[in-house]
Design a protein around this motif. Structure first.
Motif, PDB file in Angstrom:
ATOM      1  N   GLY A 746       0.838  -1.197   0.000  1.00  0.00           N
ATOM      2  CA  GLY A 746       0.000   0.000   0.000  1.00  0.00           C
ATOM      3  C   GLY A 746       0.872   1.246   0.000  1.00  0.00           C
ATOM      4  N   SER A 747       0.661   2.099  -0.992  1.00  0.00           N
ATOM      5  CA  SER A 747       1.531   3.256  -1.182  1.00  0.00           C
ATOM      6  C   SER A 747       0.826   4.551  -0.807  1.00  0.00           C
ATOM      7  CB  SER A 747       2.000   3.334  -2.640  1.00  0.00           C
ATOM      8  OG  SER A 747       2.703   4.536  -2.887  1.00  0.00           O
ATOM      9  N   TYR A 753      -0.232  -2.109  -4.815  1.00  0.00           N
ATOM     10  CA  TYR A 753       0.477  -2.880  -5.833  1.00  0.00           C
ATOM     11  C   TYR A 753       0.508  -4.339  -5.405  1.00  0.00           C
ATOM     12  CZ  TYR A 753       1.974   1.769  -7.281  1.00  0.00           C
ATOM     13  OH  TYR A 753       1.987   3.081  -7.691  1.00  0.00           O
ATOM     14  N   ILE A 754       0.127  -5.231  -6.326  1.00  0.00           N
ATOM     15  CA  ILE A 754       0.063  -6.667  -6.051  1.00  0.00           C
ATOM     16  C   ILE A 754       1.182  -7.369  -6.835  1.00  0.00           C
ATOM     17  CG2 ILE A 754      -1.377  -8.730  -6.045  1.00  0.00           C
ATOM     18  CD1 ILE A 754      -2.451  -6.511  -4.304  1.00  0.00           C
ATOM     19  N   ILE A 777      -2.949   5.077   1.202  1.00  0.00           N
ATOM     20  CA  ILE A 777      -3.317   3.828   1.864  1.00  0.00           C
ATOM     21  C   ILE A 777      -2.742   3.828   3.280  1.00  0.00           C
ATOM     22  CG2 ILE A 777      -3.317   1.318   1.691  1.00  0.00           C
ATOM     23  CD1 ILE A 777      -4.628   2.838  -0.678  1.00  0.00           C
ATOM     24  N   THR A 778      -3.567   3.484   4.250  1.00  0.00           N
ATOM     25  CA  THR A 778      -3.107   3.450   5.641  1.00  0.00           C
ATOM     26  C   THR A 778      -3.013   2.023   6.189  1.00  0.00           C
ATOM     27  OG1 THR A 778      -5.386   3.757   6.420  1.00  0.00           O
ATOM     28  CG2 THR A 778      -4.033   5.742   6.132  1.00  0.00           C
ATOM     29  N   HIS A 779      -3.958   1.145   5.841  1.00  0.00           N
ATOM     30  CA  HIS A 779      -3.963  -0.223   6.366  1.00  0.00           C
ATOM     31  C   HIS A 779      -4.570  -1.144   5.322  1.00  0.00           C
ATOM     32  CE1 HIS A 779      -4.596   2.623   9.743  1.00  0.00           C
ATOM     33  NE2 HIS A 779      -3.662   1.911  10.340  1.00  0.00           N
TER      34      HIS A 779
END
Length: 917
Positions: A746-747, A753-754, A777-779
């Motif tokens: 999570g950026s 991104y996976i 993104i935080t969590h």
């Protein structure tokens, strides 16, 4: 005359009055009195209006004056015994009914409208309120003949019952010069005369809108000083559908200092107050959703199907039976504090980090903690009896509990002996020292305020003896003289001062004289020889000796260190040990200040020397990169305490071992063992680190950097296996799927991104990018089947994703029964209760669910770790609260066996290990 003008103004031709049979002299006298009284009233109202423009409190005076005028007019009509003249035989009015009409009519700000039965054509009256005519701020200021017609007609029954107030026509904007169309009201009959009632409350707004008349517009300019009421703006209406009708009428009220907007302004401001937390939480039983607000944004969460019927918003989730006990604190505050490491007779080192004071026994590998402070501890000193310790804290989050003060406590029992200075200090206590020659009856403190005030306290009585300005520049050290009872030495930027406390409690200062020698930018540290001479170190690397009782230099030793001398320790056997803040060297000087040739070097990755203290046949050395070393100069030094030296966000628990990893902005990656309370290994990755995560088998450790770069490391060999870059924003979250085949990153660029993991973690193939969040993104959490992801963002969104396709799942209700492997997201149905009633969305930084036990821990912005019963789906969820951190707690994590909880502080750089008991 007057009656003729009324008839002409209403119909265009003279009409016979129904009062023609009344004595002409009486009528003339009545008319003259009304004209004179009306003229006087007009002048008075005009004066009051002008005064109200410059001073809003004239509103009360205006209201009283108008009410008095109404009473006078009513009394005047009662004395004459004559009814008010009418414009037509078919329309008859009485003074009492006219009075009744306007006693029941108020403007929006509470000013009573002027009575319509004022007989003069020039008598002003306030415009009618908006809720009567749906037009502008009011009606005309003058009662004309047409006013008389409209006034009479307002008493008649209407075909619209809700219009029982008035049918006056709007005058439009007070500044409008254009003629407006006129509309005729039906001619009703007049009701019988009534007694004047007391004032009534404003009537609800009618639904219609009348048109202004030309005569009222012509006279309305007398009130142009109240501002233009016709500009665009926002208006509160009785119902939303009516707002467009007079949308342009009230913005001008908000843009002018008119007396009409006094109450409107507070109403409008109230609209912009954001709702926070679960105070307004609601539950929709049909849809099975809980709705609450974070920073004004509504959050809707779906309850699992088995709970929809039984869920009750009013129930209270109890606190868990399990509690936390602080077991270990990793780190030492060496980055910015001095003289904060001492040895106690118990064999324990005493130092501080965050809001905790640590008593650390190196030989027994044990710790005890004094947790009486509510925010950062900034200074420490030990009493001459070696039993009591004084610590000073900085100003904190809470204005009441976080005020700077000094706490004196027993180092054996950890009981607080005295608390002094609450409300007396401004910022923080940067220096503390007990008096030594008299057995420690006095305590000296320096406040880190602009004037750096120095104060002397009789600490046993909590009495301040004296206080004075120490220096306008930074003060870094203060010490009582060990042999002279009333002598104190302070030093700092460009100064060293020698103070004397006289019998009357007054401090006298003498400044140190550097003569022709190079005056340093900072005098950085102090110590005392056995003979009572003062030894100081400075930012030029020099050591200076000041003769006892003087402010002049007796000996000057140049170039002992490259860069600043950060600490000087006078050993009991007479020699001096100095520590360099830049070169990291420890240098021993004999009693004559000559080098003995004995030196030691602090490893570069541990920083420079911050503090030196004498131990039992050894030295205690605190470093600028938050480590504490023990040992001797001849035999070498070893690290007893490790820590981070900059802000700390990354935390990852090992999946199978009692280990965890931390990553900080100081570029260091530490892997810790929770049983031995030591580092398994550390690595400097050459750039600030933001996040970390172990693979499910524990063989890989992925670290996210602030630059958008991320690395994978082999946990056994510590080798960096791969390096990738996704965007140029920090990688906020790193988490492997439960089956270990996928990695989610999570950026801060709003994307997830996976990657697919291959070749035992030596190869990562990008599957795609989950794009849909409108903030960073935080969590994030993986589902137990490794198929789905849920994520939170900085704007309090909860989104769901198909991990294999990198597509958002729009129907969040379809995800209500998914089983999740972790609970790291703070905004879910199971974590509703972690948000306080007044939470604004940034108060909770992280959460973690225990593996087996029904426990949920949170990290908040106020330095607290909280423990809830899981799930915390009730808005009223009770918890246990624990302090120790001083900055925002950035992350929490249960170890693999749920035996311990790890928490990381942000700027306090501490790592705390809590045992579950």
């Amino acid at each position: 005359m007057y009656l003729s003008r009324i008839s002409e103004g209403a119909t265009g031709a003279p009409l016979k009055s129904p009062a023609a049979d009344v004595n002409d002299d009486v009528m003339e006298a009545w008319s003259d009195m009304m004209e004179a009284d009306g003229e006087s009233l007009r002048e008075r109202v005009s004066q009051l209006e002008r005064r109200a423009l410059s001073q809003a409190d004239e509103l009360v005076c205006l209201r009283a004056t108008l009410a008095d005028a109404l009473r006078r007019l009513a009394a005047l009509e009662a004395r004459t015994g004559q009814p008010a003249p009418s414009a037509s035989p078919a329309i008859t009015t009485s003074s009492s009914s006219g009075s009744q009409q306007h006693h029941g009519t108020l403007t929006r700000n509470g000013v009573r409208g002027a009575s319509n039965h004022v007989g003069s054509a020039t008598t002003p009256r306030l415009r009618q309120p908006q809720y009567q005519n749906q037009g502008d701020a009011g009606s005309s200021s003058v009662s004309s003949s047409r006013d008389a017609v409209r006034r009479a007609s307002s008493y008649a029954p209407s075909s619209l019952p809700q219009r029982r107030a008035v049918h006056y026509q709007s005058t439009g904007s007070l500044h409008s010069d254009s003629p407006s169309s006129s509309s005729a009201s039906p001619v009703p009959t007049s009701p019988p005369p009534q007694q004047v009632p007391p004032p009534q409350q404003p009537q609800p707004p009618p639904r219609g809108r009348a048109s202004p008349t030309a005569s009222s517009l012509a006279l309305s300019k007398r009130w142009s000083s109240t501002g233009d009421f016709g500009h665009a703006g926002i208006v509160q209406s009785a119902t939303p559908q009516h707002q467009p009708q007079y949308h342009h009428g009230i913005a001008s009220r908000l843009a002018t200092k008119s007396l009409f907007n006094l109450h409107l302004r507070s109403q409008m401001q109230g609209q912009h107050q954001l709702k926070h937390g679960t105070r307004d939480a609601s539950y929709n039983e049909e849809e099975g959703t809980v709705r609450f607000f974070l920073r004004g944004r509504p959050i809707i969460l779906h309850a699992p199907f088995p709970l929809i019927e039984s869920f009750d918003l009013s129930k209270v989730n109890p606190a868990p039976h399990t509690r936390l006990k602080l077991e270990w604190v990793y780190g030492y505050r060496g980055r910015d504090c001095r003289h904060n490491l001492q040895l106690l007779p118990t064999g324990e080192m005493v130092y501080f980090v965050a809001a905790a004071v640590v008593l650390h026994n190196v030989e027994e590998q044990s710790q005890r903690h004094y947790l009486g402070h509510t925010d950062d501890v900034k200074s420490l000193c030990v009493h001459p009896n070696k039993l009591l310790v004084a610590t000073g804290q900085t100003a904190g989050h809470d204005r009441r509990e976080g005020r700077p003060h000094i706490r004196i406590w027993n180092s054996v029992s950890l009981a607080t002996v005295a608390v002094i200075g609450i409300g007396e200090f401004e910022r923080s206590i940067c220096c503390l020292t007990f008096s030594k020659a008299d057995g420690g009856t006095l305590l000296c403190a320096v406040d880190e305020a602009p004037d750096h005030n120095i104060s002397i306290w009789d600490w046993q009585k909590s009495h301040r003896i004296t206080e004075t300005k120490c220096s306008a520049d930074t003060v870094v050290a203060a010490e009582f003289h060990p042999l002279d009872k009333n002598s104190i030495v302070t030093c700092g930027k460009s100064h060293i001062n020698f103070w004397t406390l006289d019998a009357g409690g007054t401090l006298y200062k003498r400044m140190g004289i550097f003569e022709n020698r190079d005056k340093p930018k900072y005098v950085t540290c102090l110590a005392f020889t056995g003979q009572g001479d003062v030894v100081s170190g400075d930012s030029n690397g020099n050591v200076i000796v000041w003769g006892r009782g003087t402010n002049t230099i007796s000996k000057f030793v140049r170039g002992v260190h490259e860069g600043s001398v950060f600490s000087i320790c006078a050993l009991k056997e007479g020699s001096i040990v100095t520590g360099g803040g830049k070169d990291g060297r420890l240098v021993q000087l004999d009693a004559s200040m000559n080098p003995t040739g004995v030196e030691a070097q602090v490893p570069e990755h541990l920083g420079g020397v911050r503090c030196i203290s004498e131990g039992r046949g050894s030295l205690l050395v605190g470093t600028t990169r938050s480590a504490v070393l023990t040992g001797a100069l001849e035999l070498g030094l070893s690290a007893a305490v490790w820590g981070h030296a900059d802000e700390l966000w990354g935390l990852a628990r090992h999946p199978t071992l009692p280990q965890f990893a931390t990553a900080g902005f100081d570029r260091l990656l530490h892997v810790w063992d929770s049983m031995s309370h030591s580092t398994v290994w550390s690595k400097d990755l050459a750039e600030p680190l933001q996040s970390a995560g172990f693979s499910p088998d524990g063989s890989l450790l992925v670290v996210g950097c602030v630059s958008g770069r991320w690395l994978s490391l082999d946990v056994e060999t510590r080798e960096v296996l791969t390096s990738y870059t996704d965007g140029n924003e920090p990688i906020q979250v790193v988490q492997f799927s439960p089956n270990g085949q996928l990695l989610a990153l999570g950026s801060r660029d709003n994307n997830i991104y996976i990657y697919q993991v291959a070749d035992d973690g030596r190869k990562f193939s990008r599957v795609g990018r989950c794009s849909g969040h409108s903030s960073y993104i935080t969590h994030l959490d993986w589902s137990e089947d490794s198929q789905h992801i849920r994520s939170n963002s900085g704007d309090y969104e909860l989104l769901y994703w198909n991990a294999g396709l990198c597509r958002q799942i729009q129907q969040s209700s379809s995800m209500r029964d998914i089983a999740w492997a972790t609970t790291n997201c703070t905004i879910t149905f199971d974590t509703v209760g972690i948000w306080p009633e007044g939470a604004d969305g940034t108060d909770v930084n992280g959460c973690c669910r225990a593996h087996e036990a029904p426990l949920l821990a949170t990290a908040d912005d106020f330095g607290k770790v909280k423990l809830y019963t899981f799930p915390a789906s009730q808005p009223k969820s009770l918890c246990h609260i624990y302090g120790g951190h001083s900055s925002h707690v950035t992350s929490v994590a249960f170890l693999h066996d749920d035996s311990r909880l790890i928490s990381t502080g942000g700027r306090d750089t501490s790592v705390m290990q809590w045992a579950l008991v």
